[in-house]
Design a protein around this motif. Structure first.
Motif, short mmCIF file in Angstrom:
data_model
loop_
_atom_site.label_atom_id
_atom_site.label_comp_id
_atom_site.label_asym_id
_atom_site.label_seq_id
_atom_site.Cartn_x
_atom_site.Cartn_y
_atom_site.Cartn_z
N LEU A 99 0.79 -1.23 0.00
CA LEU A 99 0.00 0.00 0.00
C LEU A 99 0.82 1.28 0.00
CD1 LEU A 99 -2.74 -1.10 2.57
CD2 LEU A 99 -2.88 -1.13 0.07
N ASN A 100 2.06 1.21 0.45
CA ASN A 100 2.86 2.42 0.57
C ASN A 100 2.98 3.23 -0.72
OD1 ASN A 100 4.46 4.21 2.18
ND2 ASN A 100 6.30 3.35 1.26
N PRO A 101 3.16 2.59 -1.88
CA PRO A 101 3.29 3.38 -3.11
C PRO A 101 2.03 4.16 -3.47
CG PRO A 101 4.12 1.15 -3.43
CD PRO A 101 3.39 1.16 -2.13
N PHE A 102 0.90 3.77 -2.88
CA PHE A 102 -0.37 4.38 -3.26
C PHE A 102 -1.00 5.20 -2.15
CE2 PHE A 102 0.23 0.17 -5.20
CZ PHE A 102 0.44 0.58 -6.52
N SER A 103 -0.31 5.33 -1.02
CA SER A 103 -0.87 6.07 0.11
C SER A 103 -0.94 7.55 -0.21
CB SER A 103 0.00 5.86 1.35
OG SER A 103 -0.51 6.60 2.44
N GLY A 104 -1.97 8.19 0.32
CA GLY A 104 -2.12 9.62 0.16
C GLY A 104 -1.29 10.37 1.19
N PRO A 105 -1.76 11.53 1.66
CA PRO A 105 -1.00 12.33 2.64
C PRO A 105 -0.65 11.51 3.88
CG PRO A 105 -2.89 13.55 1.83
CD PRO A 105 -3.06 12.15 1.32
N ARG A 106 0.52 11.77 4.43
CA ARG A 106 1.00 11.01 5.60
C ARG A 106 0.37 11.61 6.86
NH1 ARG A 106 3.18 6.53 3.03
NH2 ARG A 106 3.54 7.30 0.92
N GLN A 107 -0.88 11.24 7.10
CA GLN A 107 -1.69 11.88 8.13
C GLN A 107 -1.67 11.16 9.47
OE1 GLN A 107 -5.17 11.32 5.70
NE2 GLN A 107 -5.36 13.50 5.26
N ALA A 108 -1.41 9.88 9.47
CA ALA A 108 -1.63 9.11 10.70
C ALA A 108 -0.51 8.09 10.91
CB ALA A 108 -2.98 8.40 10.64
N SER A 109 -0.22 7.83 12.19
CA SER A 109 0.84 6.90 12.59
C SER A 109 0.41 5.46 12.41
CB SER A 109 1.20 7.11 14.06
OG SER A 109 1.48 8.46 14.34
N LEU A 110 1.40 4.61 12.16
CA LEU A 110 1.23 3.18 12.34
C LEU A 110 1.82 2.85 13.70
CD1 LEU A 110 2.23 1.66 8.87
CD2 LEU A 110 0.00 2.51 9.65
N LEU A 111 1.01 2.31 14.58
CA LEU A 111 1.48 2.03 15.94
C LEU A 111 2.65 1.06 15.93
CD1 LEU A 111 -1.25 3.43 16.49
CD2 LEU A 111 -1.50 1.93 18.47
N GLY A 112 3.66 1.39 16.72
CA GLY A 112 4.83 0.54 16.82
C GLY A 112 5.82 0.69 15.68
N ARG A 113 5.57 1.66 14.77
CA ARG A 113 6.43 1.80 13.60
C ARG A 113 6.73 3.27 13.33
NH1 ARG A 113 6.65 -3.02 10.70
NH2 ARG A 113 7.67 -1.84 9.06
N ARG A 114 7.60 3.51 12.34
CA ARG A 114 7.98 4.87 11.97
C ARG A 114 7.12 5.41 10.82
NH1 ARG A 114 12.60 6.03 14.57
NH2 ARG A 114 13.92 4.28 15.24
N GLU A 115 6.51 4.52 10.04
CA GLU A 115 5.77 4.95 8.87
C GLU A 115 4.49 5.70 9.23
OE1 GLU A 115 7.77 1.00 7.75
OE2 GLU A 115 6.65 1.82 9.46
N HIS A 116 4.09 6.59 8.32
CA HIS A 116 2.81 7.28 8.41
C HIS A 116 2.06 7.06 7.09
CE1 HIS A 116 4.86 9.21 11.74
NE2 HIS A 116 3.72 9.76 12.13
N PHE A 117 0.76 6.92 7.19
CA PHE A 117 -0.08 6.72 6.02
C PHE A 117 -1.25 7.71 6.07
CE2 PHE A 117 2.33 2.99 5.45
CZ PHE A 117 2.00 2.39 4.24
N ASP A 118 -2.01 7.78 4.98
CA ASP A 118 -3.28 8.51 5.02
C ASP A 118 -4.20 7.80 6.01
OD1 ASP A 118 -5.34 6.71 3.31
OD2 ASP A 118 -3.33 6.60 2.45
N ILE A 119 -5.22 8.49 6.50
CA ILE A 119 -6.04 7.92 7.58
C ILE A 119 -6.77 6.65 7.16
CG2 ILE A 119 -6.28 10.12 8.78
CD1 ILE A 119 -9.18 10.22 7.78
N MET A 120 -7.15 6.53 5.90
CA MET A 120 -7.85 5.33 5.46
C MET A 120 -6.95 4.10 5.57
SD MET A 120 -10.82 6.49 4.72
CE MET A 120 -11.48 5.02 3.97
#
Length: 489
Positions: A99-120
Motif C-alpha cells: 500500500l505504501n506506493p499508493f498512500s495519500g497524505p501522511r496523516q496518521a501513525s502506524l502504531l509501533g512503527r515509523r511509517e505514516h499513512f493517510d487515515i484510510m
C-alpha cells in the motif's frame, strides 16, 4: 458445515441467550432486554436503523455509567498493546509494501512503527496489526473482537481532526455498543453460515464511532450505517491465515469511509439494516431486531467486553487455563506426560481442531498445540505461537499425546481435562470459566503485564510507561492524538 454442527451452534446460541441475564446483572446499568425473535413487520424492526442512529447522535459522555466508562478505557488500553505488539509481524510488512506506493497524505501513525499513512490506510493497517496475534478483546456472546474496527478508525481520525479524550471514549463505547448489538441480532446463524462477524458487524461500529466525532446529524448517521451495511467483510474460511486479520482492518477503513461520505450527504436507504433486502435479511437466517433497539442507554453490551490472557482462539482458553493449573500444581515436566484427554464442546473442535499446525497462525487454531505449549512453557502468549514453536520437537511430542473428545454436555466456556503421568498418576481438573471471562476478568494489573510483554521489545521503556499513563487517563486528555503519537517510533 454439517447439519450436526449447525445444530450445535444453535444450541450454543440458546445457551448464551439463557446466560445473558446473569451476565448482565453485573455489567449493565439497567435490566437487559429480553432475547425474543422479532418479525420484519414488528415495531422493533420498523425503523431500527433510524432508532439506532438517533441514539448514537444524542448519546453523551456524561450519560455513560462509571462501569461502562471503565470498560471503555480497558478496551482502549488492551487494543493499544496488541496493535503495537503486532506491528512487526510479516503480515504488516506485506501490507506496508503493498500500500505504501499508493498512500495519500501522511496523516496518521502506524502504531509501533515509523511509517505514516493517510487515515484510510492507517486505519486498515492498525486494525490488521491489532488482530494478527488473535490476542485482542472479545465480546463473548458473539465472538466479536470489538476494538479492532472501532479504535483503529478513531485513532486514525484523531490525528487528522482534534478529538478530546472524553469525546474519543464516548465514541468508542458507542461504536462497540453498535457492533455488538447488531451482532446479537444475527448470532449465531450469521456466524454459522460462514461470516466472520468481527468484520461484518464491526464496520457498523467503526461508522458509528467516526460519525459521532464528526458530529453527523441523525439523517447523516442513518446514511453512514447504510453505507456500512453495503460493505460486509470477512469469511471464517480465512481463519489461520493473514486474511483473518484483514477483516477487522477492512471493517475499520470501510466504517471510516462510510462516515466521511455521509458527512458530505452521500445518501443511502433509510432502512439498510432491517429492510427486506437489507443487511440482516440478506446475510443471516436470524433477525432479532429487539437486540438493536431495546435498552439503548440503559443496557450496555460494551460493558461485557473481555480481554484475552492467551494469544489464540477464545474457545481454547479453558483448556490452556486447565493445563497451566495442573502443570504448576504438580510441577509437571513434558517427559512426565503419558496422555492428556480433554472433553470439550463441539465448537472447540470445529474452530480449533488443527492437529498438525505448520505455522504460528495455524497454531492459534489448534487446541492440541495450545495445550502442549501450556504444559511445556506454562504460558500461551504470543511467543508461544511463533513458527518455531509449532515446529519444536518437544512441543510436538506433547501435542501428539493430546486427545480431544466432543461432549455435547460441555459448554463452550468449559473443559474437563485428565492428565495421566508416566508414573501412573491421574490428574484431573474441570474449568467452569477460564481467566479472562466475564466471570473471571483480567485485572488492570494483569492487563499491564500483558501490555508490557507485547510492547517492551518495540518501544523504549520510558515511552512504554508514558503510553500506559496516557491510555489509563484518556478521559483527561485534551487530545486523543497523544496516544498514537506516543505509540509510534
Amino acid at each position: 458445515m454439517s447439519e450436526l454442527n449447525r445444530r450445535q451452534l444453535l444450541k450454543m446460541g440458546a445457551l448464551v441467550a439463557a446466560m445473558a441475564p446473569a451476565m448482565s446483572g453485573t455489567a449493565n446499568a439497567g435490566d437487559a432486554p429480553a432475547a425474543t425473535m422479532t418479525p420484519p413487520d414488528s415495531p422493533a424492526a420498523k425503523g431500527a436503523t433510524h432508532k439506532l442512529a438517533h441514539y448514537i447522535v444524542n448519546a453523551r459522555y456524561e450519560d455513560l455509567p462509571l462501569n461502562v466508562r471503565k470498560e471503555g478505557v480497558r478496551t482502549l488500553f488492551n487494543w493499544v498493546g496488541v496493535a503495537v505488539g503486532g506491528s512487526g509481524h510479516e503480515t504488516i510488512q506485506c501490507a506496508i509494501k503493498a500500500l505504501n506506493p499508493f498512500s495519500g497524505p501522511r496523516q496518521a501513525s502506524l502504531l509501533g512503527r515509523r511509517e505514516h499513512f493517510d487515515i484510510m490506510n492507517a486505519a486498515f493497517i492498525n486494525g490488521v496489526s491489532s488482530h494478527i496475534f488473535d490476542y485482542d478483546d472479545t465480546h463473548l456472546k458473539t465472538i466479536i473482537h470489538p476494538a479492532g474496527p472501532v479504535v483503529s478508525a478513531l485513532i486514525a481520525l484523531s490525528q487528522h481532526q482534534a478529538i478530546t479524550g472524553k469525546d474519543f471514549l464516548n465514541a468508542l463505547v458507542l461504536g462497540v455498543e453498535t457492533e455488538c448489538r447488531i451482532g446479537n441480532m444475527v448470532w449465531p446463524n450469521h456466524y454459522d453460515i460462514g461470516w466472520h462477524i468481527t468484520g461484518t458487524a464491526g464496520v457498523f461500529g467503526a461508522a458509528a464511532a467516526v460519525g459521532k466525532v464528526l458530529g453527523l446529524s441523525e439523517q447523516q448517521m442513518v446514511w453512514a450505517l447504510g453505507l456500512a451495511a453495503s460493505q460486509p467483510v470477512g469469511l471464517r474460511e480465512s481463519f489461520g491465515s493473514m486474511n483473518k486479520s484483514f477483516n477487522p482492518g477492512r471493517a475499520a477503513s470501510n466504517g471510516l469511509f462510510s462516515a466521511l461520505l455521509a458527512q458530505q450527504n452521500f445518501t443511502s436507504s433509510d432502512g439498510m439494516i432491517e429492510a427486506k433486502r437489507g443487511w440482516a435479511n440478506t446475510i443471516s437466517t436470524k433477525q432479532d431486531y429487539s437486540q438493536i433497539t431495546e435498552g439503548l442507554g440503559t443496557h450496555y453490551e460494551s460493558a461485557l467486553n473481555t480481554y484475552k490472557p492467551f494469544a489464540c482462539g477464545i474457545v481454547i482458553h479453558p483448556a490452556i487455563d486447565a493445563a497451566i493449573q495442573l502443570r504448576n500444581q504438580y510441577h509437571l515436566k513434558p517427559d512426565q506426560i503419558a496422555s492428556i484427554q480433554l472433553k470439550v464442546n463441539p465448537l472447540v473442535i470445529e474452530l480449533t481442531g488443527k492437529k498438525t499446525p505448520q505455522i504460528g497462525l495455524e497454531g492459534k487454531f489448534s487446541i492440541y498445540h495450545s495445550v502442549a505449549v501450556a504444559i511445556v512453557d506454562g504460558a500461551a502468549g504470543e511467543k508461544q505461537y511463533s513458527n518455531s514453536k509449532v515446529q519444536n520437537a518437544q512441543i510436538i511430542a506433547v501435542r501428539d499425546k493430546v486427545t480431544a473428545i466432543i461432549d455435547d454436555n460441555m459448554k463452550p466456556e468449559q473443559v474437563d481435562m485428565t492428565i495421566v503421568t508416566t508414573d501412573g498418576r491421574t490428574l484431573h481438573i474441570f474449568i467452569e470459566h477460564a481467566i479472562g471471562s466475564v466471570e473471571k476478568p483480567m485485572t488492570d494489573a494483569q492487563l499491564e503485564v500483558k501490555f508490557i510483554d507485547l510492547v517492551e521489545d518495540i518501544l523504549p521503556s520510558a515511552q512504554v510507561q508514558k503510553l500506559i499513563k496516557l491510555c489509563w487517563n484518556i478521559e483527561q486528555l485534551s487530545s486523543a492524538a497523544l496516544i498514537p503519537q506516543t505509540a509510534s517510533l
